[in-house]
Design a protein around this motif. Structure first.
Motif, short mmCIF file in Angstrom:
data_model
loop_
_atom_site.label_atom_id
_atom_site.label_comp_id
_atom_site.label_asym_id
_atom_site.label_seq_id
_atom_site.Cartn_x
_atom_site.Cartn_y
_atom_site.Cartn_z
N GLY A 10 28.53 -34.44 -87.90
CA GLY A 10 29.46 -34.92 -86.87
C GLY A 10 30.33 -36.04 -87.41
O GLY A 10 31.56 -36.04 -87.25
N ALA B 38 34.43 -36.03 -88.05
CA ALA B 38 35.32 -37.04 -87.48
C ALA B 38 36.10 -37.73 -88.58
O ALA B 38 37.30 -38.00 -88.45
CB ALA B 38 34.52 -38.05 -86.67
N LEU C 110 38.01 -28.60 -77.94
CA LEU C 110 37.15 -29.41 -77.08
C LEU C 110 35.96 -28.59 -76.62
O LEU C 110 34.82 -29.06 -76.58
CB LEU C 110 37.96 -29.92 -75.89
CG LEU C 110 37.28 -31.00 -75.06
CD1 LEU C 110 37.10 -32.24 -75.91
CD2 LEU C 110 38.10 -31.32 -73.83
N GLY D 182 33.51 -28.33 -79.38
CA GLY D 182 32.75 -29.57 -79.52
C GLY D 182 31.67 -29.67 -78.47
O GLY D 182 30.52 -30.03 -78.77
N ALA E 258 28.87 -27.35 -79.24
CA ALA E 258 28.03 -27.86 -80.33
C ALA E 258 27.07 -28.92 -79.80
O ALA E 258 25.88 -28.94 -80.14
CB ALA E 258 28.90 -28.43 -81.45
N ALA E 259 27.60 -29.80 -78.95
CA ALA E 259 26.74 -30.86 -78.39
C ALA E 259 25.63 -30.25 -77.55
O ALA E 259 24.47 -30.67 -77.63
CB ALA E 259 27.59 -31.82 -77.57
N LEU F 63 27.47 -36.78 -80.39
CA LEU F 63 28.15 -35.64 -81.02
C LEU F 63 29.41 -35.27 -80.24
O LEU F 63 30.48 -35.05 -80.82
CB LEU F 63 27.22 -34.43 -81.06
CG LEU F 63 26.55 -34.13 -82.39
CD1 LEU F 63 25.71 -32.89 -82.27
CD2 LEU F 63 27.60 -33.93 -83.46
N LEU F 64 29.26 -35.20 -78.91
CA LEU F 64 30.41 -34.87 -78.06
C LEU F 64 31.52 -35.90 -78.24
O LEU F 64 32.70 -35.57 -78.37
CB LEU F 64 29.95 -34.82 -76.61
CG LEU F 64 30.99 -34.36 -75.58
CD1 LEU F 64 31.40 -32.94 -75.87
CD2 LEU F 64 30.45 -34.48 -74.18
N GLY G 128 33.30 -35.37 -81.33
CA GLY G 128 34.20 -34.23 -81.22
C GLY G 128 35.51 -34.62 -80.57
O GLY G 128 36.61 -34.30 -81.07
N SER H 13 37.58 -36.64 -82.90
CA SER H 13 38.23 -35.85 -83.96
C SER H 13 39.49 -35.20 -83.43
O SER H 13 40.54 -35.19 -84.09
CB SER H 13 37.28 -34.77 -84.46
OG SER H 13 36.02 -35.31 -84.71
#
Lengths: 721, 316
Positions: free
Chosen positions: A39, A43, A71, A74, A77-78, A95-96, A99, A102
């Motif tokens: 993560g 970023a 988004l 992301g 993924a979270a 993590l979110l 995302g 980034s």
């Protein structure tokens, strides 16, 4: 965001400080916590790519369509991380956050994204702060705060450029210095008040994952002879210890900090007694280790670094422990265990210094402290030979200890491989050999004895007046039951500065360690009790100072002092008057017109609303201009605005007051417009892109200087030329 | 004449002027506001942008007397003011009035004449009378001077001194017309004909009446103090050698009143002040270290004034 023009307008230093500020939250996350490395890497990559794109002012008008799918990726993924990965809410949320960050790095749309990025990096800082006990964090924080000023400035300038407000605000050094001075004083006062009223709990107790655990090994349930060599070369600090009752100029020496005792010996390995663990009785944060109250007691404030085991270190003869440590358990044989391992703790130990008189009331230890491994007849003979002349246990112990002072040598490299070999053949070894040998010898002579492990002495820091205990200070020694208590006996020849592991820390190292100790003491492990102490101490100091000043003024011969005080006060007053006088003589008179009637509430609220929406480019901007500029983006408000403005103007500048019906109508329209402007946010985004596609945007005439202002539009989509 | 009638008259006057000067409604509005406040007007820009046209259109709309003086380097004060000549019949000196004795005087290319002739206007413009030898003659009422000058061509000119500039209530810079207006100008080419075809809409009596009405336009205390703070700021600005005069402050107030009246209001708003202040004050501030009278100075003055207007908190 406006790429080319922005770079032309904003000085390079500001541009960079803004970008670095955005990315700065990643550093503590990456260095100080164990948050997902992929993560952070994503970023960081997005940041670099975004910065390069910004710098080259590459157009990325169409890219914004990718923002929403990214988004979603992301968030997915979270969610996956929460369900199957770390299963930890904090990690998934961060993590979110990474995302979103980034995406914003890559595809910024408006200056508001800049503010959001700053906020995100601040949030990351908070996350790192919540999970670290590293002093390095302080350095990051200072840098971050320093960068913030530049970043805020850059953002302001960008916004000004975006609203067409003209050039970068000119810096006024005098004003800046004054502002800094005032804010420093105000900040100090506020901090003092907050410090006094906010209850504090040590952050160290909340130390949980994803903070890094610097585990220090050792002190497991059993030790063998080989364990110590690996430890002796380790210079890591294990504990820092303050001695509050120590007289100034004295440094403590020869203190045995015990972490574990071992009673059972199977011929090669020492292990703990197998008695069941009991909870140490506690009252509040006070743990009573030994029931007797003996005078005089010494106390030590111990700051333990995070360890990979849960031993609580105490000085020999410990009576009580104070600190928020949770439930402490003991096996009744000198081992104390903390409820959790891996966190830094702070506690205070009260102990009876060696040699002080103690009343004996404890029961004699059981037979396990006398047991010898099978086949120890040689040791028995040796014991009889060495201690036959003694009449008491104390003399026996002394004779046994002296036995090791001749014929034995200290060696780490050429050590015996077993206790027998050490005692009878090789006669060379290190502390563990000596400790084991003496213990077995005492047991053979009928004195209950055990091996204790911990740290001996340490390096005294004259800078901070505390003892630095390192891993290389690890030591093992013997404790014998003599006269109703466990007495520390050390057969190892004292090495002191001749030891191959002795190393003096340099001055810089001392200061570095000192700052670390302060950090641990006042930030990581700060507690309510310490706060109360500091507040009461400060209060007493204040009262003493007041008394002294009062005494000086009230003195009969204190005319001189009184005169000096008066002169000082007058000087301060004059200085203040001069300052205010000078600030009054600024280039432009301040405030709105004097003697003017205050702005009625509906107008004032509309005015504030427009100002906070960034419509007030400068103090000279009229409400009329602000409203027209705002309405230019919201044409549906135009009829209301055209009805409102004449009423407003007549009310504020007309010869006669409005009739009651008219003023009600004006107030109603003002509220209507204000609400219309609040709800405009979401819709204006859509409409402004639409206006770009349809051709020229609405231009709003500003009557004062004839300049034309275009309403704000997303710049990424603006055609060149 | 009530205000409704007055407004009707004024809108006719305005449309009259705007028929010949296309795409310059802001400037026309300011010029008319100054006219209503009784303030003299200095028109400044490159040749061919309609300076003389504007002056002639205003004068043609009023059925008073109109004179034009072409200022040249050999112009003498007598040529402007008038002279006593010996009347052989009466055996005494009689006054032969110069072109200044008119309701509207157009002083064309005023910076081409020498300072002697320029200063002949001083008394006339502020006191509305002229003194010749030992006698003083009042000028007709209304009396308005509209002067034009070209600031870009400085060769062979005498820049107006501060005292002379201060007499002008308003300096207008007529830049090029916008695209639409210029296209229309090229297409129709009515420059020569239209201004001669203008019919007067006002008689001098009505002008005096309108001026009385304009003077009654309300200026609240907050506006007065706003004007004061703007004028004060021009005097404190570090780049300014000589700030605006009290006459400038009065001019801002009067012109703002005129502007408010033209917009059909009987009170002045801060917006009126913000619109008039640059035109009224710019030629009254003199910058440190800049050669006087040039176009760069005019532009720098405008920049300073707009900075001041941004910095002074406006009344709300």
């Amino acid at each position: 965001m406006r790429r080319t023009e922005e770079r032309a307008r904003i000085p390079g230093a500001l541009w960079f400080s803004l970008r670095i500020h955005w990315a700065f939250g990643l550093l503590p996350l990456a260095f100080l916590t164990e948050i997902s490395r992929p993560g952070v890497a994503v970023a960081a990559a997005a940041f670099l790519a975004g910065a390069v794109l910004d710098w080259t002012s590459a157009p990325r008008g169409g890219w914004h369509r990718a923002a929403s799918p990214l988004l979603v990726v992301g968030a997915a993924a979270a969610a996956a991380d929460l369900a199957w990965g770390s299963r930890d809410l904090l990690t998934s949320v961060s993590l979110l956050l990474l995302g979103i960050q980034s995406i914003k790095f890559l595809l910024p749309k408006s200056p508001r994204d800049g503010w959001q990025l700053c906020a995100i990096s601040f949030l990351e800082f908070l996350a790192a702060a919540a999970s670290t006990t590293e002093i390095r964090f302080a350095a990051f924080l200072f840098l971050f705060l320093g960068l913030s000023a530049g970043a805020m400035w850059a953002l302001q300038a960008e916004e000004a450029a975006d609203t067409g407000g003209g050039a970068v605000p000119r810096a006024r050094p005098g004003f800046a210095v004054l502002l800094l001075l005032l804010s420093a004083v105000a900040g100090f006062c506020m901090t003092a008040v907050l410090f006094a009223v906010t209850p504090r709990v040590g952050i160290g107790q909340f130390l949980r994952r994803p903070g890094t655990r610097v585990g220090i090994a050792g002190f497991s349930d059993a030790i063998s002879l080989r364990d110590v060599t690996s430890v002796k070369a380790d210079r890591r600090v294990v504990a820092r210890i303050e001695f509050p009752e120590l007289a100034a100029g004295v440094s403590p020496s020869g203190l045995y900090l015990r972490g574990a005792t071992y009673a059972r010996f199977d011929g090669t390995k020492w292990s703990r007694a197998e008695s069941p663990l009991e909870t140490v009785p506690k009252a509040g944060s006070h743990y009573s280790l030994s029931p007797q109250a003996v005078v005089p007691l010494s106390s030590a404030e111990i700051f333990l670094e995070p360890m990979s085991h849960s031993a609580l270190f105490v000085y020999a003869g410990a009576i009580s422990v104070e600190g928020a440590l949770g439930e402490i358990r003991t096996d009744g044989g000198g081992n104390y265990l903390l409820p959790a391992k891996g966190s830094a703790v702070r506690y205070r130990v009260r102990f009876a210094p060696a040699g002080s008189a103690r009343r004996n009331r404890s029961a004699n230890p059981d037979g396990s402290y006398l047991s010898l491994p099978p086949g120890s007849d040689g040791i028995r003979e040796l014991a009889i030979q060495a201690t036959s002349r003694a009449a008491s246990d104390a003399e026996r112990a002394e004779l046994a200890r002296r036995f090791f002072q001749s014929g034995f040598r200290y060696s780490l490299t050429d050590a015996a491989s077993s206790v027998e070999e050490f005692l009878f053949r090789k006669r060379a070894g290190y502390c563990e050999h000596y400790a084991a040998g003496l213990t077995l010898l005492l047991r053979a002579a009928g004195v209950p004895a055990r091996v204790a492990a911990g740290y001996l002495g340490g390096e005294w820091s004259d800078v901070g007046k505390y003892l630095i205990v390192r891993q290389s200070d690890a030591h093992a020694w013997t404790e014998a039951w003599i006269g109703g208590r466990w007495v520390t006996l050390d057969a190892t020849p004292p090495l002191g500065e001749d030891s191959p592991f002795f190393a003096r820390t340099g001055t810089i190292g001392m200061y570095l360690d000192w700052s670390r100790q302060r950090w641990n003491k006042y930030v990581v492990n700060y507690s309510l009790a310490m706060q109360a102490e500091a507040v009461s101490g400060g209060w007493f100091a204040l009262r003493r100072a007041t008394m002294r000043i009062r005494g000086a003024i009230g003195m009969p011969a204190g005319n001189l002092a009184r005169g000096g005080f008066a002169v000082g006060m007058a000087a301060v007053a004059l200085l203040l008057a001069w300052r205010t006088g000078r600030s009054g003589a600024s280039r432009y008179p301040r405030g709105t017109s004097e003697g003017d009637s205050p702005l009625p509430r509906p107008y004032a609220r509309l005015f504030r609303r427009l100002s906070s929406a960034g419509r007030r480019r400068s103090p000279g901007t009229l409400l009329e201009e602000m409203l027209l500029a705002a309405v230019g983006e919201n044409p549906h408000l135009l009829p209301d605005a055209t009805r409102f403005l004449p009423l407003y103007n007549r009310d504020r500048f007309g010869p006669r007051p409005l009739s009651s019906a008219e003023s009600t109508e004006a107030a109603r329209l003002a509220n209507l417009l204000r609400r219309g402007l609040i709800s405009r946010r979401s819709s204006s985004q859509i409409r402004s892109t639409a206006s770009f596609e349809n051709g020229p945007a609405i231009a709003v005439d500003r009557p004062a200087n004839g300049r034309r202002v275009h309403p704000r539009r997303p710049e990424a989509g603006r055609p060149k030329g | 004449m009530d205000s409704q009638e007055a407004l009707a008259l004024l809108s006719r006057l305005r449309s009259n002027v705007e028929t010949v000067l296309l795409g310059k409604s802001k400037e026309v509005e300011l010029a008319l506001a100054s006219f209503l406040a009784g303030g003299h007007i200095l028109l400044e820009d490159i040749p061919g942008t309609g300076k003389t046209t504007l002056a002639r259109a205003i004068s043609a709309s009023i059925s008073g007397t109109f004179r034009r003086i072409q200022f040249t380097s050999d112009l003498l004060p007598q040529d402007v003011v008038g002279v006593h000549i010996f009347d052989a019949d009466k055996r005494s000196f009689t006054f032969s009035p110069g072109p200044l004795f008119a309701n509207i005087v157009l002083a064309d290319e005023i910076n081409r004449s020498n300072p002697r002739a320029q200063s002949a206007l001083l008394e006339a413009m502020s006191e509305r009378q002229v003194s010749v030898d030992t006698k003083t003659y009042p000028l007709p009422d209304p009396f308005l001077v509209i002067a034009t000058q070209n600031p870009f061509e400085l060769h062979g000119t005498y820049p107006l001194p501060e005292s002379q500039l201060d007499r002008f209530n308003l300096r207008l810079r007529l830049s090029y017309p916008d695209r639409e207006s210029e296209l229309r100008l090229i297409r129709e080419n009515t420059l020569a004909t239209s201004r001669d075809g203008l019919l007067p809409v006002l008689v001098p009596e009505q002008v005096r009446h309108l001026r009385a009405l304009v003077e009654r336009v309300t200026v609240r205390d907050s506006i007065v103090s706003y004007i004061y703070r703007i004028v004060e700021a021009t005097r404190r600005h570090p780049l300014v050698r000589l700030g605006a005069s009290p006459r400038g402050a009065i001019g801002v107030k009067g012109t703002s009143q005129g502007l408010a009246f033209l917009s059909g209001r009987d009170f002045v708003t801060p917006g009126d002040v913000r619109r008039t202040a640059p035109a009224v004050l710019c030629h009254r501030i003199f910058l440190a270290g800049e050669p006087a009278g040039g176009a760069p100075e005019a532009e720098a003055g405008e920049a300073i004034l707009s900075e001041i207007l941004e910095a002074i908190p406006a009344p709300v």
